[in-house]
Design a protein around this motif. Structure first.
Motif, PDB file in Angstrom:
ATOM      1  N   GLY A 259      45.422  13.479   9.875  1.00 51.91           N
ATOM      2  CA  GLY A 259      44.437  12.413   9.843  1.00 51.91           C
ATOM      3  C   GLY A 259      44.016  12.125   8.416  1.00 51.91           C
ATOM      4  O   GLY A 259      44.020  13.008   7.551  1.00 51.91           O
ATOM      5  N   PHE A 260      43.650  10.863   8.164  1.00 50.49           N
ATOM      6  CA  PHE A 260      43.239  10.449   6.823  1.00 50.49           C
ATOM      7  C   PHE A 260      42.051   9.506   6.943  1.00 50.49           C
ATOM      8  O   PHE A 260      42.045   8.580   7.760  1.00 50.49           O
ATOM      9  N   TYR A 261      41.039   9.756   6.110  1.00 46.41           N
ATOM     10  CA  TYR A 261      39.840   8.905   6.077  1.00 46.41           C
ATOM     11  C   TYR A 261      39.575   8.488   4.646  1.00 46.41           C
ATOM     12  O   TYR A 261      39.670   9.297   3.710  1.00 46.41           O
ATOM     13  N   SER A 262      39.243   7.222   4.468  1.00 45.55           N
ATOM     14  CA  SER A 262      38.968   6.700   3.130  1.00 45.55           C
ATOM     15  C   SER A 262      37.907   5.610   3.228  1.00 45.55           C
ATOM     16  O   SER A 262      37.969   4.756   4.116  1.00 45.55           O
ATOM     17  N   GLN A 263      36.938   5.659   2.309  1.00 44.40           N
ATOM     18  CA  GLN A 263      35.923   4.606   2.267  1.00 44.40           C
ATOM     19  C   GLN A 263      35.262   4.575   0.894  1.00 44.40           C
ATOM     20  O   GLN A 263      35.054   5.614   0.260  1.00 44.40           O
ATOM     21  N   LYS A 264      34.974   3.366   0.459  1.00 35.78           N
ATOM     22  CA  LYS A 264      34.305   3.159  -0.813  1.00 35.78           C
ATOM     23  C   LYS A 264      32.939   2.540  -0.564  1.00 35.78           C
ATOM     24  O   LYS A 264      32.821   1.484   0.046  1.00 35.78           O
ATOM     25  N   PHE A 265      31.921   3.233  -1.045  1.00 41.33           N
ATOM     26  CA  PHE A 265      30.555   2.735  -0.908  1.00 41.33           C
ATOM     27  C   PHE A 265      30.129   2.113  -2.244  1.00 41.33           C
ATOM     28  O   PHE A 265      30.964   1.784  -3.087  1.00 41.33           O
ATOM     29  N   ASP A 266      28.842   1.944  -2.423  1.00 37.87           N
ATOM     30  CA  ASP A 266      28.344   1.308  -3.640  1.00 37.87           C
ATOM     31  C   ASP A 266      28.610   2.166  -4.866  1.00 37.87           C
ATOM     32  O   ASP A 266      29.216   1.735  -5.847  1.00 37.87           O
ATOM     33  N   LYS A 267      28.178   3.414  -4.835  1.00 39.27           N
ATOM     34  CA  LYS A 267      28.298   4.294  -5.992  1.00 39.27           C
ATOM     35  C   LYS A 267      29.269   5.451  -5.787  1.00 39.27           C
ATOM     36  O   LYS A 267      29.612   6.137  -6.745  1.00 39.27           O
ATOM     37  N   VAL A 268      29.683   5.684  -4.573  1.00 38.35           N
ATOM     38  CA  VAL A 268      30.601   6.795  -4.297  1.00 38.35           C
ATOM     39  C   VAL A 268      31.713   6.332  -3.372  1.00 38.35           C
ATOM     40  O   VAL A 268      31.604   5.315  -2.681  1.00 38.35           O
ATOM     41  N   GLY A 269      32.771   7.093  -3.382  1.00 38.03           N
ATOM     42  CA  GLY A 269      33.876   6.876  -2.467  1.00 38.03           C
ATOM     43  C   GLY A 269      34.463   8.222  -2.094  1.00 38.03           C
ATOM     44  O   GLY A 269      34.247   9.230  -2.787  1.00 38.03           O
ATOM     45  N   THR A 270      35.208   8.252  -1.013  1.00 44.24           N
ATOM     46  CA  THR A 270      35.777   9.527  -0.584  1.00 44.24           C
ATOM     47  C   THR A 270      37.091   9.308   0.138  1.00 44.24           C
ATOM     48  O   THR A 270      37.327   8.245   0.746  1.00 44.24           O
ATOM     49  N   THR A 271      37.950  10.293   0.050  1.00 51.75           N
ATOM     50  CA  THR A 271      39.146  10.379   0.883  1.00 51.75           C
ATOM     51  C   THR A 271      39.225  11.802   1.415  1.00 51.75           C
ATOM     52  O   THR A 271      38.907  12.755   0.698  1.00 51.75           O
ATOM     53  N   VAL A 272      39.637  11.923   2.660  1.00 52.00           N
ATOM     54  CA  VAL A 272      39.805  13.241   3.277  1.00 52.00           C
ATOM     55  C   VAL A 272      41.114  13.230   4.059  1.00 52.00           C
ATOM     56  O   VAL A 272      41.325  12.367   4.910  1.00 52.00           O
ATOM     57  N   PHE A 273      41.987  14.174   3.733  1.00 52.71           N
ATOM     58  CA  PHE A 273      43.231  14.325   4.476  1.00 52.71           C
ATOM     59  C   PHE A 273      43.261  15.717   5.093  1.00 52.71           C
ATOM     60  O   PHE A 273      42.950  16.718   4.434  1.00 52.71           O
ATOM     61  N   ALA A 274      43.640  15.780   6.373  1.00 49.86           N
ATOM     62  CA  ALA A 274      43.756  17.062   7.059  1.00 49.86           C
ATOM     63  C   ALA A 274      44.987  17.013   7.957  1.00 49.86           C
ATOM     64  O   ALA A 274      45.303  15.971   8.547  1.00 49.86           O
ATOM     65  N   SER A 275      45.684  18.136   8.057  1.00 53.23           N
ATOM     66  CA  SER A 275      46.857  18.170   8.922  1.00 53.23           C
ATOM     67  C   SER A 275      47.055  19.569   9.481  1.00 53.23           C
ATOM     68  O   SER A 275      46.634  20.569   8.888  1.00 53.23           O
ATOM     69  N   TYR A 276      47.719  19.591  10.630  1.00 52.56           N
ATOM     70  CA  TYR A 276      48.139  20.842  11.257  1.00 52.56           C
ATOM     71  C   TYR A 276      49.601  20.686  11.630  1.00 52.56           C
ATOM     72  O   TYR A 276      49.992  19.708  12.292  1.00 52.56           O
ATOM     73  N   ASN A 277      50.430  21.632  11.193  1.00 54.98           N
ATOM     74  CA  ASN A 277      51.865  21.565  11.445  1.00 54.98           C
ATOM     75  C   ASN A 277      52.328  22.862  12.094  1.00 54.98           C
ATOM     76  O   ASN A 277      52.012  23.949  11.612  1.00 54.98           O
ATOM     77  N   LEU A 278      53.071  22.704  13.173  1.00 56.79           N
ATOM     78  CA  LEU A 278      53.531  23.842  13.958  1.00 56.79           C
ATOM     79  C   LEU A 278      55.042  23.761  14.112  1.00 56.79           C
ATOM     80  O   LEU A 278      55.588  22.715  14.479  1.00 56.79           O
ATOM     81  N   GLY A 279      55.727  24.849  13.821  1.00 58.33           N
ATOM     82  CA  GLY A 279      57.167  24.930  14.020  1.00 58.33           C
ATOM     83  C   GLY A 279      57.512  26.033  14.998  1.00 58.33           C
ATOM     84  O   GLY A 279      56.948  27.133  14.942  1.00 58.33           O
ATOM     85  N   THR A 280      58.448  25.755  15.892  1.00 61.57           N
ATOM     86  CA  THR A 280      58.901  26.727  16.883  1.00 61.57           C
ATOM     87  C   THR A 280      60.303  27.195  16.505  1.00 61.57           C
ATOM     88  O   THR A 280      61.123  26.378  16.087  1.00 61.57           O
ATOM     89  N   PRO A 281      60.599  28.483  16.592  1.00 63.55           N
ATOM     90  CA  PRO A 281      61.939  28.950  16.230  1.00 63.55           C
ATOM     91  C   PRO A 281      63.024  28.204  17.004  1.00 63.55           C
ATOM     92  O   PRO A 281      62.918  28.031  18.216  1.00 63.55           O
ATOM     93  N   TYR A 282      64.051  27.768  16.263  1.00 68.17           N
ATOM     94  CA  TYR A 282      65.061  26.879  16.842  1.00 68.17           C
ATOM     95  C   TYR A 282      66.438  27.291  16.341  1.00 68.17           C
ATOM     96  O   TYR A 282      66.645  27.492  15.142  1.00 68.17           O
ATOM     97  N   ASP A 283      67.382  27.440  17.287  1.00 74.70           N
ATOM     98  CA  ASP A 283      68.732  27.899  16.962  1.00 74.70           C
ATOM     99  C   ASP A 283      69.739  27.034  17.709  1.00 74.70           C
ATOM    100  O   ASP A 283      70.253  27.423  18.765  1.00 74.70           O
TER     101      ASP A 283
END
Length: 725
Positions: A259-283
């Motif tokens: 997920g990603f969030y971004s916003q610019k206000f009058d004097k401040v702005g922010t971005t936040v990125f978060a992720s979860y990644n899962l791998g299962t053994p594969y042959d």
């Protein structure tokens, strides 16, 4: 006779009522007054269109009498709407329209890595940019990491260094991955020990664009960019807030949530990125070893922007990653009791900070301060051996830039790079501890000599705590005789600090690797150059084509080599000789209506010259083809077919690997502006090294791994959804 005249006049009147007209106009850039090639002109009511040629001319035929609206559109320029009434008056025929560059659209291809105000078309340094829809399309293929973004680009390959844990490095023009510099917003966060799993731990959702400079790029970022640099540019806050989510699942039982969030206000702005990644053994080969390891990763990247005033900005950011990765014996990884199993475990913690301060004195003068601290801990475990250590590094920079649209542009600066690695194993005689500092001074100038010729020069002086001072000059020339034809010539020098953190040492998990003797080694030094030609033309109405040809050469003196001695230990040494790469890249782009064709060819001839003996550098495909055919209905859906060819590769054992093709099918369907679904069939020919060659010798409990030169995971289907709120 009168009757014949009446009939003829009647026929003439009928023909006149269906008269067919022509339209001839010219389109130019409002600033440079140069003709624009590839402008689309459409008479919407008639569904009739044409494209401007290399002289900016647009010609349309068979237009019936009447009044029609004409729309002129071109990427990066404000569209023009006008009305023509046919038959045209003498004044209306042959008009010239001046199209105005549109800042909002041009921002997508405004470069960051060059520190210049110039766009990609006007900078002497050759830069390749992956942005916009292309970035989104490639990001769909592997949302959990950036390998697909890079591997499908001409001249770039992500080289897998471990058969079971998926570790990879970036090779540019066939050179070893240690010669590629990977940056994040200009910060060197992925160097040294931290480079081993970097490609596997960077997700693309919060990227605005990816910039690639091939060849020496030492002036601004130090001597390590011998083969080139890859700069990952993050999204920044905009006036329009963004909240987006992506969910992806694979047929190999992988899961990616971000997920990603971004916003610019009058004097401040922010971005936040978060992720979860899962791998299962594969042959997929059913050989008892993981082609895709089990892994569990969490990523969190928050940033805060403080706009003190219209001229001043402060950035505070944090990047954090936690991951556990386990590959090897399938039954063991799946939790079963196995006697003497083979496994490879990687536990990593990555934490880095970013501080940025920018202040513009006016439109031309700006000062910038940058700083980052990076903390990286990693434990690698295989049967009967564990390698562990922590890396602490920092980067600080102060630069001043003077920019002008019509005059010289200057960048002056200084930076300090510190690197400290502590081997936490108990055997001190084999400890791979490393510590050094590099202080650098640099200057860069872009001089627009006239409308067709620009010159970029750079000079850097580095002072290394272990190896002394280095001078690194660089030069690039841009000649643009017309908008359709561009020439670039560039070259420079670079160096690489000897390090144990290489592809070869990574392959053996640093087991029995001895430390480098500083007194017996010197810097790896390089010199190289490239020549680039870009041509755009309209072969026939409705089709636009562009052809880019790049010739390159790089020579690296005194390369570090890892060799196994008679006692079973690996030693780094510098043989008498050099490594060089020479070759060409050719890129062809064709657009016809909703169809786009991208074809790229790479010829890379990489040689090792050691003690008078010349051999091919291992794991380099001398010939490589990249082909992508796309059909896209804008803002509705797209579907693409990919085909990649790799020629036989020299192996480290002296043998030769087999050539192969990889094909894929990718698609995305959009439902309005805020929701889309994607489905991809990656490598649907199921090309795997295990189908035509071995990946190990010995037993399953004690495998001796061979070179990995082809995919091991085979055919994988992935699909998911993207949501914007």
């Amino acid at each position: 006779m009168k009757i014949k005249i009446v009939i003829l006049l009647s026929l003439f009147g009928v023909v006149s009522s269906f008269a067919q007209n022509t339209l001839d106009i010219t389109v130019k850039d409002s600033h440079s007054d140069e003709p624009l090639i590839g402008v689309t002109a459409v008479l919407e009511a008639l569904e009739k269109g044409a494209i401007s040629d290399e002289n900016g001319n647009i010609h349309m035929e068979n237009i019936p009498n009447g009044t029609y609206k004409l729309l002129l559109s071109y990427l990066g320029y404000a569209p023009i709407e006008t009305t023509f009434t046919f038959p045209l008056s003498q004044q209306s025929q042959g008009q010239t329209f001046a199209m105005v560059p549109q800042t909002e659209e041009m921002e997508e291809i405004t470069l960051v890595s060059t520190r210049s105000t110039r766009t990609i078309e006007d900078i002497p340094t050759r830069v390749e940019v992956i942005a916009g829809e292309e970035l989104s399309e490639k990001g769909n293929m592997k949302p959990g990491d950036i390998r697909m973004l890079l591997n499908e680009s001409t001249g770039i390959r992500t080289q897998q260094t471990s058969a079971t844990s998926y570790n990879s490095s970036i090779r540019i023009q066939g050179l070893d991955g240690k010669y590629t510099q990977l940056l994040r917003d200009g910060f060197p966060l992925y160097s040294g020990f931290a480079s081993g799993l970097s490609l596997m731990q960077i997700a693309p959702l919060d990227l605005k664009q990816v910039e690639v400079i091939k060849g020496s790029s030492s002036t601004l970022y130090g001597g390590g960019a011998i083969a080139g640099l890859v700069n990952l540019i993050s999204k920044t806050p905009e006036d329009t807030p963004e909240l987006s989510f992506m969910a992806n699942a694979t047929s190999a039982l992988g899961l990616d949530l971000s997920g990603f969030y971004s916003q610019k206000f009058d004097k401040v702005g922010t971005t936040v990125f978060a992720s979860y990644n899962l791998g299962t053994p594969y042959d997929p080969a059913d050989i008892g070893l993981t082609a895709i390891p089990e892994f569990d990763r969490v990523t969190l990247n928050p940033k805060l922007y403080w706009y003190l005033d219209e001229q001043t900005e402060l950035l505070l950011g944090v990047n954090a990653i936690w991951e556990d990765r386990l590959g090897g014996n399938m039954e063991y990884v799946e939790g079963e009791n196995v006697t003497d199993p083979y496994f490879e475990s990687n536990e990593t913690e990555r934490f880095s900070t970013q501080l940025g301060f920018k202040h513009s004195f006016n439109d031309q003068n700006r000062i910038e301060v940058k700083n980052s601290f990076s903390f990286y801990d990693r434990i690698i475990a295989v049967p009967d051996f564990t390698f562990s250590g922590y890396q602490r590094s920092s980067f600080s920079e102060l630069n001043y830039s003077k920019n002008s649209d019509n005059e010289m542009e200057w960048v002056f600066g200084a930076n300090l790079w510190t690197e400290y690695f502590n081997d936490t194993r108990e055997i001190e005689s084999e400890a791979l501890d490393q510590s050094y500092q590099i202080f650098g001074l640099f200057a860069q100038n872009v001089w627009p000599i006239d409308e067709t010729l620009s010159l970029e020069t750079g000079f850097r002086a580095d002072f290394h705590s272990d190896y002394g001072a280095m001078a690194l000059p660089r030069l690039s020339v841009l000649y643009e005789p017309s908008q359709a034809l561009t020439f670039r010539l560039g070259g420079g020098m670079g160096y690489k600090t000897p390090t144990v953190f290489t592809e070869d040492a990574e392959r053996v998990q640093f087991r029995n690797v001895l430390p480098i003797d500083i007194d017996q080694t010197d810097l790896e030094r390089s010199i190289g150059g490239n020549f680039d030609i870009n041509y755009k033309w309209i072969p026939f109405p409705g089709v636009t084509m562009s052809l880019n040809t790049l010739l390159f050469y790089t020579k690296i003196d005194d390369p570090m080599v890892l060799e196994l001695d008679n006692g079973g230990y690996y030693t780094f040494y510098q043989p008498d000789g050099y490594v060089d790469t020479r070759g060409a890249e050719v890129n062809l782009k064709v657009k016809y209506g909703d169809f786009k064709l991208f074809t790229g060819y790479t010829h890379a001839n990489v040689k090792q010259h050691q003690d008078g003996v010349v051999t091919d550098f291992p794991l380099v495909a001398k010939h490589r083809l990249n082909n992508v055919l796309m059909y896209e209905k804008e803002e509705k859906f797209w579907v693409g077919l990919e085909a990649y060819y790799y020629s036989p590769q020299q192996l480290s054992t002296g043998g030769t690997g087999q050539s192969y093709w990889i094909m894929g099918l990718m698609s995305e369907k959009k439902f309005g502006e805020n929701f889309s679904i994607f489905l991809n069939f990656e490598n649907f020919l199921d090309t795997r090294q295990t189908r035509f060659d071995q990946i190990y010798t010995g037993s399953l409990n004690d495998p001796q791994f061979l070179d990995i030169y082809a995919p091991v995971d085979g055919f994988v289907v992935n699909g998911g959804v993207k949501i914007k709120i």
